[in-house]
Design a protein around this motif. Sequence first.
Motif, PDB file in Angstrom:
ATOM      1  N   ILE A 297       0.857  -1.174   0.000  1.00  0.00           N
ATOM      2  CA  ILE A 297       0.000   0.000   0.000  1.00  0.00           C
ATOM      3  C   ILE A 297       0.892   1.223   0.000  1.00  0.00           C
ATOM      4  N   VAL A 298       0.683   2.131  -0.950  1.00  0.00           N
ATOM      5  CA  VAL A 298       1.565   3.297  -1.129  1.00  0.00           C
ATOM      6  C   VAL A 298       0.714   4.544  -1.272  1.00  0.00           C
ATOM      7  N   SER A 299       1.360   5.695  -1.216  1.00  0.00           N
ATOM      8  CA  SER A 299       0.680   6.978  -1.412  1.00  0.00           C
ATOM      9  C   SER A 299       1.515   7.838  -2.347  1.00  0.00           C
ATOM     10  N   SER A 300       0.843   8.741  -3.044  1.00  0.00           N
ATOM     11  CA  SER A 300       1.518   9.646  -3.969  1.00  0.00           C
ATOM     12  C   SER A 300       0.629  10.864  -4.169  1.00  0.00           C
ATOM     13  N   GLY A 301       1.111  11.812  -4.957  1.00  0.00           N
ATOM     14  CA  GLY A 301       0.314  12.985  -5.285  1.00  0.00           C
ATOM     15  C   GLY A 301       0.763  14.210  -4.528  1.00  0.00           C
ATOM     16  N   LYS A 302      -0.102  15.215  -4.518  1.00  0.00           N
ATOM     17  CA  LYS A 302       0.206  16.511  -3.928  1.00  0.00           C
ATOM     18  C   LYS A 302       0.264  16.403  -2.419  1.00  0.00           C
ATOM     19  N   ARG A 303       1.267  17.037  -1.827  1.00  0.00           N
ATOM     20  CA  ARG A 303       1.480  16.975  -0.389  1.00  0.00           C
ATOM     21  C   ARG A 303       1.017  18.261   0.291  1.00  0.00           C
ATOM     22  N   HIS A 304       0.931  18.166   1.615  1.00  0.00           N
ATOM     23  CA  HIS A 304       0.614  19.310   2.476  1.00  0.00           C
ATOM     24  C   HIS A 304      -0.722  19.948   2.090  1.00  0.00           C
ATOM     25  N   LEU A 305      -1.709  19.105   1.781  1.00  0.00           N
ATOM     26  CA  LEU A 305      -3.042  19.625   1.461  1.00  0.00           C
ATOM     27  C   LEU A 305      -3.831  19.833   2.736  1.00  0.00           C
ATOM     28  N   GLN A 306      -4.540  20.966   2.787  1.00  0.00           N
ATOM     29  CA  GLN A 306      -5.442  21.251   3.898  1.00  0.00           C
ATOM     30  C   GLN A 306      -6.882  20.989   3.426  1.00  0.00           C
ATOM     31  N   ALA A 307      -7.609  20.242   4.208  1.00  0.00           N
ATOM     32  CA  ALA A 307      -8.997  19.929   3.863  1.00  0.00           C
ATOM     33  C   ALA A 307      -9.892  20.248   5.055  1.00  0.00           C
ATOM     34  N   VAL A 308     -11.181  20.388   4.782  1.00  0.00           N
ATOM     35  CA  VAL A 308     -12.166  20.700   5.816  1.00  0.00           C
ATOM     36  C   VAL A 308     -13.040  19.465   6.038  1.00  0.00           C
ATOM     37  N   GLY A 309     -13.123  19.052   7.287  1.00  0.00           N
ATOM     38  CA  GLY A 309     -13.939  17.885   7.612  1.00  0.00           C
ATOM     39  C   GLY A 309     -13.621  17.416   9.009  1.00  0.00           C
ATOM     40  N   THR A 310     -14.100  16.242   9.330  1.00  0.00           N
ATOM     41  CA  THR A 310     -13.802  15.621  10.617  1.00  0.00           C
ATOM     42  C   THR A 310     -12.708  14.593  10.399  1.00  0.00           C
ATOM     43  N   PRO A 311     -11.536  14.790  10.978  1.00  0.00           N
ATOM     44  CA  PRO A 311     -10.436  13.859  10.714  1.00  0.00           C
ATOM     45  C   PRO A 311     -10.801  12.412  10.989  1.00  0.00           C
ATOM     46  N   GLY A 312     -11.523  12.172  12.091  1.00  0.00           N
ATOM     47  CA  GLY A 312     -11.911  10.800  12.386  1.00  0.00           C
ATOM     48  C   GLY A 312     -12.816  10.212  11.314  1.00  0.00           C
ATOM     49  N   ALA A 313     -13.765  11.027  10.801  1.00  0.00           N
ATOM     50  CA  ALA A 313     -14.668  10.534   9.758  1.00  0.00           C
ATOM     51  C   ALA A 313     -13.924  10.287   8.464  1.00  0.00           C
ATOM     52  N   VAL A 314     -13.002  11.181   8.118  1.00  0.00           N
ATOM     53  CA  VAL A 314     -12.209  10.992   6.897  1.00  0.00           C
ATOM     54  C   VAL A 314     -11.356   9.732   7.019  1.00  0.00           C
ATOM     55  N   ALA A 315     -10.788   9.509   8.219  1.00  0.00           N
ATOM     56  CA  ALA A 315     -10.004   8.297   8.422  1.00  0.00           C
ATOM     57  C   ALA A 315     -10.870   7.053   8.262  1.00  0.00           C
ATOM     58  N   GLN A 316     -12.111   7.111   8.730  1.00  0.00           N
ATOM     59  CA  GLN A 316     -12.995   5.957   8.590  1.00  0.00           C
ATOM     60  C   GLN A 316     -13.359   5.712   7.128  1.00  0.00           C
ATOM     61  N   VAL A 317     -13.558   6.783   6.369  1.00  0.00           N
ATOM     62  CA  VAL A 317     -13.869   6.624   4.945  1.00  0.00           C
ATOM     63  C   VAL A 317     -12.694   5.971   4.225  1.00  0.00           C
ATOM     64  N   LEU A 318     -11.492   6.481   4.460  1.00  0.00           N
ATOM     65  CA  LEU A 318     -10.314   5.900   3.817  1.00  0.00           C
ATOM     66  C   LEU A 318     -10.099   4.460   4.276  1.00  0.00           C
ATOM     67  N   ALA A 319     -10.359   4.188   5.569  1.00  0.00           N
ATOM     68  CA  ALA A 319     -10.201   2.818   6.062  1.00  0.00           C
ATOM     69  C   ALA A 319     -11.180   1.879   5.364  1.00  0.00           C
TER      70      ALA A 319
END
Length: 426
Positions: A297-319
Amino acid sequence: MRRRLIQSTLAVVLVVIAVFGVSLVIVETRTISNSAQERVDSEALRLASIVDSRILGDEHINAEILKNQIAEDRYAVIRIPGQAPVELGLQPSGDVIHSTAKGEEGETVTVQEPRSAVTREVGRTLLIIALVALLAIVAAVLLAVRQANRLASPLTDLAETAERLGSGDPRPRHKRYGVPELDRVADVLDASAERIARMLTAERRLAADASHQLRTPLTALSMRLEEITLTDDPDNVKEEATIALTQVERLTDVVERLLTNARDPRTGSAVTFDLDEVIKQQLEEWRPAYRSAGRAIVSSGKRHLQAVGTPGAVAQVLAALIENSLMHGGGTVALRTRVTGNQAVVEVTDEGPGVPTDLGARIFERTISGRNSTGIGLAVARDLAEADGGRLEMLQAQPPVFGLFLSRTPLKRPPLVDEDEERTVR
């Protein structure tokens, strides 16, 4: 209730029959008696008139001449001065109705009729009245039974509906009875059934969502603990314990979020956060599982992006997306970040066969799954994304590419106003 309705209706009918029936019997008896007397009087006058006309015509008066002038059930005696009485018919025995008329030539005519004829006529009249009363009673009983069934059956149905609601069957019946009061009760029960059904659906959905969202962090936590038990390096144990504590905090956040959404789904905790930190956290949690499966499992793309949301919810979506790729995908899983307009996008893709054609756009529906899974992971992930103003889409089916779109500008949420306060402001 049926018995009471029938008894009350029958009692009313019997009272009416008793009052009007007795009165009718008395009136009819008097009418028949008066009518019989009038007939006898009329008969006597008619015979007197016939006798007068024959006397004036110097005709001889005898029974043979007058025998056809009187009815068979009557008896008449004609007395002419200077002649023997002339009798017509058979003299009745017992009680009689009689009438005497005098002619212009001095003769008298007496007519008698047995009272038994009147009694028979009164009996026939009473029999007719009794039959009518009996028919009225039968009709009243039938009407009372029908009305009782019409009122009692709906009450029985409503009682069964209430019992079904109490036993946990919230299906509305949508049955009406044509009685406004009973239909009102049926409307209230159906509305209650629909509310209970919605509440039960929400509870079941919460339980399903909770079990699914808690399963992923618990799985990751168990893998970390296994890593700790398999190593003797203190530094490695400390590192794995730190990650495990982070996962415990995430698990706590999941529980609090579930409870918060259950109490008030309008409540949100969107903030501006560093997307790299959430992606890094997910890579660290899932890398052991992918390593055990012989995948990367790897990651790529643009770094240091700021997003608006709930970090826990975003983590659950990605999980959810990463777990979905682990279960259904193949090869290397890649998390790519990019920017489109005012949105930060995280794409999750793998080298597997992709989404089957028959699933297509239904992939985000609950209970839709390509294998023997719960079928709610992607549906929950989409709900979590939309709760913070983002969205989750399938960008490509083969190979699969899912995109999580998050706003880069803080959302302006309207203040939550209590209903009483809102009415006061208005």
